[in-house]
Design an enzyme around this catalytic site. Sequence first.
Site, PDB file in Angstrom:
ATOM      1  N   ASP A   9       0.699  -0.959  -0.175  1.00  0.00           N
ATOM      2  CA  ASP A   9      -0.384  -0.235   0.110  1.00  0.00           C
ATOM      3  C   ASP A   9       1.064   1.209   0.178  1.00  0.00           C
ATOM      4  O   ASP A   9       1.472   0.955   0.418  1.00  0.00           O
ATOM      5  CB  ASP A   9      -0.838   0.229   1.469  1.00  0.00           C
ATOM      6  N   ASP A  11      -0.977   5.092   0.850  1.00  0.00           N
ATOM      7  CA  ASP A  11      -0.557   5.774   2.120  1.00  0.00           C
ATOM      8  C   ASP A  11      -0.865   5.526   3.812  1.00  0.00           C
ATOM      9  O   ASP A  11      -1.393   4.099   3.811  1.00  0.00           O
ATOM     10  CB  ASP A  11      -1.811   6.747   1.569  1.00  0.00           C
TER      11      ASP A  11
END
Length: 180
Positions: A9, A11
């Site tokens: 991922d 963020d």
Amino acid sequence: MTRKSIAIDMDEVLADTLGEIIDAVNFRADLGIKMEALNGQKLKHVIPEHDGLITEVLREPGFFRHLKVMPYAQEVVKKLTEHYDVYIATAAMDVPTSFSDKYEWLLEFFPFLDPQHFVFCGRKNIVKADYLIDDNPRQLEIFTGTPIMFTAVHNINDDRFERVNSWKDVEQYFLDNIEK
């Protein structure tokens, strides 16, 4: 031997998105919120009266382009690429205006990654990797491979997944047992 794959991922895993949101909200609303105040909650639940401001900050052109990289993320991801197929899986559909900023950010800070391995999606159950490193329990719940939770202030009370607290932990998890 087939290489295993890791989806990562962006963020709150590669990029300090929350720190930037807090700085922007504090500046615009003169709040003085500290990261520690979240204590297992999302920012929008701590300051619900400023939810619109949070959305405004996230949709601002350039917001995702200038995020800080999490400590050691670049060096560890580079090492991972020597032994694994690495993909970036970011839920860009949450903020559709973030696509180009996120793409440019990834090119700048992770130039050794193949842009064909950047996956801009909504739900990460579409990602067919062996592992997913993510801070979002909802994404980890639906992932079909091995979910690994990256610690963030909003998920500290969630104990349903194997957890890594930093990029040094990621390095240890994936690289300590690789035969040299």
